[in-house]
Write a protein that holds these residues in place. Sequence first.
Motif, PDB file in Angstrom:
ATOM      1  N   THR A   1     -29.884  30.226  55.957  1.00 36.31           N
ATOM      2  CA  THR A   1     -30.975  30.827  56.717  1.00 36.31           C
ATOM      3  C   THR A   1     -30.916  30.309  58.149  1.00 36.31           C
ATOM      4  O   THR A   1     -30.336  29.249  58.403  1.00 36.31           O
ATOM      5  CB  THR A   1     -32.345  30.496  56.091  1.00 36.31           C
ATOM      6  N   GLN A   2     -31.535  31.029  59.060  1.00 33.41           N
ATOM      7  CA  GLN A   2     -31.678  30.547  60.436  1.00 33.41           C
ATOM      8  C   GLN A   2     -32.999  29.811  60.615  1.00 33.41           C
ATOM      9  O   GLN A   2     -33.233  29.228  61.664  1.00 33.41           O
ATOM     10  CB  GLN A   2     -31.572  31.710  61.416  1.00 33.41           C
ATOM     11  N   ASP A   3     -33.833  29.824  59.595  1.00 40.41           N
ATOM     12  CA  ASP A   3     -35.183  29.256  59.656  1.00 40.41           C
ATOM     13  C   ASP A   3     -35.202  27.842  59.064  1.00 40.41           C
ATOM     14  O   ASP A   3     -35.091  27.660  57.853  1.00 40.41           O
ATOM     15  CB  ASP A   3     -36.119  30.175  58.880  1.00 40.41           C
ATOM     16  N   MET A   4     -35.346  26.849  59.926  1.00 39.35           N
ATOM     17  CA  MET A   4     -35.335  25.449  59.512  1.00 39.35           C
ATOM     18  C   MET A   4     -36.438  25.141  58.499  1.00 39.35           C
ATOM     19  O   MET A   4     -36.193  24.449  57.501  1.00 39.35           O
ATOM     20  CB  MET A   4     -35.480  24.533  60.734  1.00 39.35           C
ATOM     21  N   SER A   5     -37.637  25.651  58.731  1.00 43.89           N
ATOM     22  CA  SER A   5     -38.732  25.337  57.809  1.00 43.89           C
ATOM     23  C   SER A   5     -38.506  25.983  56.442  1.00 43.89           C
ATOM     24  O   SER A   5     -38.825  25.387  55.408  1.00 43.89           O
ATOM     25  CB  SER A   5     -40.089  25.746  58.391  1.00 43.89           C
ATOM     26  N   GLU A   6     -37.940  27.178  56.407  1.00 47.57           N
ATOM     27  CA  GLU A   6     -37.612  27.822  55.138  1.00 47.57           C
ATOM     28  C   GLU A   6     -36.555  27.011  54.385  1.00 47.57           C
ATOM     29  O   GLU A   6     -36.677  26.768  53.184  1.00 47.57           O
ATOM     30  CB  GLU A   6     -37.106  29.244  55.383  1.00 47.57           C
ATOM     31  N   ALA A   7     -35.536  26.552  55.089  1.00 44.41           N
ATOM     32  CA  ALA A   7     -34.474  25.752  54.468  1.00 44.41           C
ATOM     33  C   ALA A   7     -35.031  24.451  53.893  1.00 44.41           C
ATOM     34  O   ALA A   7     -34.711  24.061  52.772  1.00 44.41           O
ATOM     35  CB  ALA A   7     -33.369  25.455  55.480  1.00 44.41           C
ATOM     36  N   ARG A   8     -35.875  23.784  54.655  1.00 42.02           N
ATOM     37  CA  ARG A   8     -36.465  22.529  54.173  1.00 42.02           C
ATOM     38  C   ARG A   8     -37.352  22.780  52.955  1.00 42.02           C
ATOM     39  O   ARG A   8     -37.327  22.023  51.995  1.00 42.02           O
ATOM     40  CB  ARG A   8     -37.265  21.844  55.275  1.00 42.02           C
ATOM     41  N   ARG A   9     -38.110  23.867  52.967  1.00 40.07           N
ATOM     42  CA  ARG A   9     -38.961  24.204  51.823  1.00 40.07           C
ATOM     43  C   ARG A   9     -38.097  24.463  50.586  1.00 40.07           C
ATOM     44  O   ARG A   9     -38.375  23.955  49.503  1.00 40.07           O
ATOM     45  CB  ARG A   9     -39.819  25.432  52.142  1.00 40.07           C
ATOM     46  N   TRP A  10     -37.023  25.252  50.752  1.00 40.38           N
ATOM     47  CA  TRP A  10     -36.109  25.497  49.624  1.00 40.38           C
ATOM     48  C   TRP A  10     -35.589  24.176  49.080  1.00 40.38           C
ATOM     49  O   TRP A  10     -35.587  23.948  47.876  1.00 40.38           O
ATOM     50  CB  TRP A  10     -34.917  26.343  50.047  1.00 40.38           C
ATOM     51  N   PHE A  11     -35.111  23.326  49.984  1.00 39.27           N
ATOM     52  CA  PHE A  11     -34.544  22.045  49.560  1.00 39.27           C
ATOM     53  C   PHE A  11     -35.581  21.209  48.808  1.00 39.27           C
ATOM     54  O   PHE A  11     -35.308  20.700  47.719  1.00 39.27           O
ATOM     55  CB  PHE A  11     -34.007  21.263  50.770  1.00 39.27           C
ATOM     56  N   ASP A  12     -36.758  21.066  49.391  1.00 42.06           N
ATOM     57  CA  ASP A  12     -37.799  20.242  48.770  1.00 42.06           C
ATOM     58  C   ASP A  12     -38.225  20.803  47.413  1.00 42.06           C
ATOM     59  O   ASP A  12     -38.348  20.057  46.439  1.00 42.06           O
ATOM     60  CB  ASP A  12     -39.017  20.127  49.689  1.00 42.06           C
ATOM     61  N   GLN A  13     -38.437  22.102  47.334  1.00 43.32           N
ATOM     62  CA  GLN A  13     -38.904  22.687  46.074  1.00 43.32           C
ATOM     63  C   GLN A  13     -37.820  22.697  45.005  1.00 43.32           C
ATOM     64  O   GLN A  13     -38.089  22.399  43.842  1.00 43.32           O
ATOM     65  CB  GLN A  13     -39.447  24.099  46.309  1.00 43.32           C
ATOM     66  N   LEU A  14     -36.586  23.033  45.372  1.00 48.14           N
ATOM     67  CA  LEU A  14     -35.508  23.028  44.385  1.00 48.14           C
ATOM     68  C   LEU A  14     -35.172  21.614  43.925  1.00 48.14           C
ATOM     69  O   LEU A  14     -34.693  21.426  42.806  1.00 48.14           O
ATOM     70  CB  LEU A  14     -34.255  23.710  44.955  1.00 48.14           C
ATOM     71  N   SER A  15     -35.443  20.616  44.755  1.00 47.47           N
ATOM     72  CA  SER A  15     -35.179  19.210  44.394  1.00 47.47           C
ATOM     73  C   SER A  15     -36.195  18.646  43.410  1.00 47.47           C
ATOM     74  O   SER A  15     -35.913  17.657  42.731  1.00 47.47           O
ATOM     75  CB  SER A  15     -35.194  18.324  45.643  1.00 47.47           C
ATOM     76  N   GLU A  16     -37.399  19.256  43.344  1.00 41.74           N
ATOM     77  CA  GLU A  16     -38.456  18.726  42.473  1.00 41.74           C
ATOM     78  C   GLU A  16     -37.966  18.637  41.035  1.00 41.74           C
ATOM     79  O   GLU A  16     -37.554  19.624  40.444  1.00 41.74           O
ATOM     80  CB  GLU A  16     -39.700  19.615  42.534  1.00 41.74           C
ATOM     81  N   GLY A  17     -37.991  17.419  40.484  1.00 44.75           N
ATOM     82  CA  GLY A  17     -37.539  17.198  39.117  1.00 44.75           C
ATOM     83  C   GLY A  17     -36.028  17.105  38.994  1.00 44.75           C
ATOM     84  O   GLY A  17     -35.511  16.871  37.910  1.00 44.75           O
ATOM     85  N   GLY A  18     -35.323  17.320  40.090  1.00 41.73           N
ATOM     86  CA  GLY A  18     -33.865  17.239  40.099  1.00 41.73           C
ATOM     87  C   GLY A  18     -33.411  16.022  40.875  1.00 41.73           C
ATOM     88  O   GLY A  18     -34.105  15.002  40.904  1.00 41.73           O
ATOM     89  N   LYS A  19     -32.276  16.152  41.548  1.00 39.19           N
ATOM     90  CA  LYS A  19     -31.731  15.008  42.274  1.00 39.19           C
ATOM     91  C   LYS A  19     -31.047  15.484  43.551  1.00 39.19           C
ATOM     92  O   LYS A  19     -30.173  16.355  43.509  1.00 39.19           O
ATOM     93  CB  LYS A  19     -30.716  14.281  41.391  1.00 39.19           C
ATOM     94  N   ALA A  20     -31.463  14.911  44.668  1.00 39.65           N
ATOM     95  CA  ALA A  20     -30.802  15.211  45.937  1.00 39.65           C
ATOM     96  C   ALA A  20     -29.443  14.529  45.945  1.00 39.65           C
ATOM     97  O   ALA A  20     -29.305  13.394  45.490  1.00 39.65           O
ATOM     98  CB  ALA A  20     -31.647  14.732  47.112  1.00 39.65           C
TER      99      ALA A  20
END
Length: 148
Positions: free
Chosen positions: A90-109
Amino acid sequence: MKIVTSLSFRGQCREAFEFYAKVLGGTINAAIPYGDAPPGMPITDEKYKTWLMHCWLDAGDQSLMGADMDVGWSPNIDKPKNGFDVTLHTQDMSEARRWFDQLSEGGKAGMPFSETFWSPGFGTLTDKFGIPWMINVIPSADWKPSQG
């Protein structure tokens, strides 16, 4: 042509795709359980009745497919996923960070979301279903990495 990644789960396909639909703002357009298969299908054990033999998620102009598999049909389904990543750009930094944070929940960065020499925001993770992801911000034409 459209290339679509198909993800395999072990009884968690519906839960995973509902999670992905929520995070990505997508729509599940098919979720067919083994219990709805026509007579004569080789998978008839009651424990698989609610497992999905086919799931389809549309998010924007992209799609993901999924299915539930067991070790008798897919011998490595119980092993960690490797050799691929589902990658979001994406070109949208806030969208990318939201995806990362939400997909990481319960997982592992893997690689924390941060600036790299090629992107203002990039990170890797494995979600709570064992699926590996890369999240990448496409830099603008005038973007330069921070010095430091």
